[in-house]
Scaffold this active site. Structure first.
Site, PDB file in Angstrom:
ATOM      1  N   SER A  43      37.840  29.627  38.037  1.00  0.00           N
ATOM      2  CA  SER A  43      37.335  30.771  38.786  1.00  0.00           C
ATOM      3  C   SER A  43      35.808  30.758  38.837  1.00  0.00           C
ATOM      4  O   SER A  43      35.218  29.757  39.222  1.00  0.00           O
ATOM      5  CB  SER A  43      37.891  32.065  38.183  1.00  0.00           C
ATOM      6  OG  SER A  43      37.782  33.135  39.083  1.00  0.00           O
ATOM      7  N   ASP A 172      43.622  31.416  42.233  1.00  0.00           N
ATOM      8  CA  ASP A 172      42.699  31.338  41.107  1.00  0.00           C
ATOM      9  C   ASP A 172      43.315  30.609  39.913  1.00  0.00           C
ATOM     10  O   ASP A 172      44.444  30.900  39.508  1.00  0.00           O
ATOM     11  CB  ASP A 172      42.333  32.776  40.703  1.00  0.00           C
ATOM     12  CG  ASP A 172      41.146  32.861  39.766  1.00  0.00           C
ATOM     13  OD1 ASP A 172      41.173  32.198  38.720  1.00  0.00           O
ATOM     14  OD2 ASP A 172      40.205  33.605  40.079  1.00  0.00           O
TER      15      ASP A 172
END
Length: 305
Positions: A43, A172
């Site tokens: 991320s 993610d």
């Protein structure tokens, strides 16, 4: 491309706007002349990792972080949501709806990063992304890397649209691997430094009293779950139960396992759920300062080892 031996690995967790904290940690690591051979990111950690592997210093990273609010990388896309609703009513099958358009972030990354440089960089970068349909985490590095892989690693479900790469859909990496330590272990690193964006655990906290506190706690438990995965991964690698080391890791920031040293830098205070999507410049500075302060304190023993 020749692969260099990996002795030091830097592992950067995810956490959205909290990622400014990692800039402060990187500033302290530069002062200590601690240079990794491998950077593993999930991320926002994948973006900070890309900057580090591209040769950026903390000053350059800080400048970019202060500009993100103005560049509106967390802008809610009203038009795209309206278009999605219209297409749905017409019986079409538009892309997955998301609150935020990832176009501005893509533009920023394309402006400041060179993909070819990133693929050949030292330290080497590895980023994690979650394969939506196969329900598994995948790691990308070296010649595989592109701006699209970085966007995929940052695609917080529902907040950002998923990314399609080679026919696969990705969200993610933090969904399944918010602390991507496995590539560091597989590379044979003997010194692993993990930078988390939530408290590292080992402390008893009060039960949530409000919905906001409950959501915050839920997010932090997801992050801490990755911290526990870190312990489990090391346990498998070194064949020992790490429960006895969990508190020591949280309190002293270091644990030695055979020939491998693992250090952790983490916030002492829960930053709250609102910080995940908060790029307000007035909050960026304090997060960077907190990262520098915590790294200075928590790495005192690690850096002298």
């Amino acid at each position: 491309m020749e692969t260099r031996p990996v002795r030091r690995a830097l592992v950067l967790s995810g956490g959205g706007g909290r990622g400014a904290y990692q800039v402060g940690v990187w500033r302290r690591l530069q002062e200590l002349n601690w240079q990794p051979d491998l950077v593993c990111g999930t991320s926002i950690g994948s973006l900070n990792g890309a900057f580090i592997c591209s040769g950026w210093g903390a000053d350059d990273m800080e400048q970019l972080w202060y500009s993100l609010h103005q560049k509106r990388v967390l802008r809610v896309s009203v038009w795209k949501r309206l278009k999605y609703r219209i297409n749905t009513l017409l019986g079409r099958h538009p892309p997955w709806p998301a609150l935020i358009d990832n176009g501005p972030l893509r533009d920023v990354l394309a402006e400041v990063l060179d993909e070819e440089t990133l693929r050949q960089a030292h330290p080497r970068l590895t980023v994690a992304a979650t394969n939506v349909r196969r329900a598994m985490v995948e790691y990308f590095s070296a010649e595989q890397l592109s701006i699209e892989h970085l966007l995929a690693s940052c695609a917080i479900p529902v907040v950002f649209p998923w990314c399609e790469i080679n026919g696969e859909l990705y969200w993610d990496g933090g969904v399944l691997a918010n602390t991507p330590v496995f590539p560091a272990i597989e590379a044979g690193a003997t010194e692993i430094l993990v930078v988390m964006l939530s408290p590292a655990g080992g402390q008893v906290t009060d039960a949530p009293r409000t919905t906001r506190e409950a959501v915050t706690r839920m997010f932090d438990l997801v992050t801490l779950g990755s911290s526990q995965s870190l312990s489990q991964a090391l346990a498998l690698q070194y064949g020992r139960d790490l429960k006895a080391h969990t508190r020591a890791l949280a309190e002293s920031g270091e644990v030695v396992l055979g020939e491998t040293r693992v250090g952790v830098v983490a916030p002492r205070i829960d930053p709250g759920i609102s910080s995940v999507l908060d790029l307000d410049p007035k909050h960026i500075g304090p997060r960077i300062e907190a990262g520098y302060r915590d790294a200075t304190e928590q790495l005192a023993q690690f850096s002298n080892g």
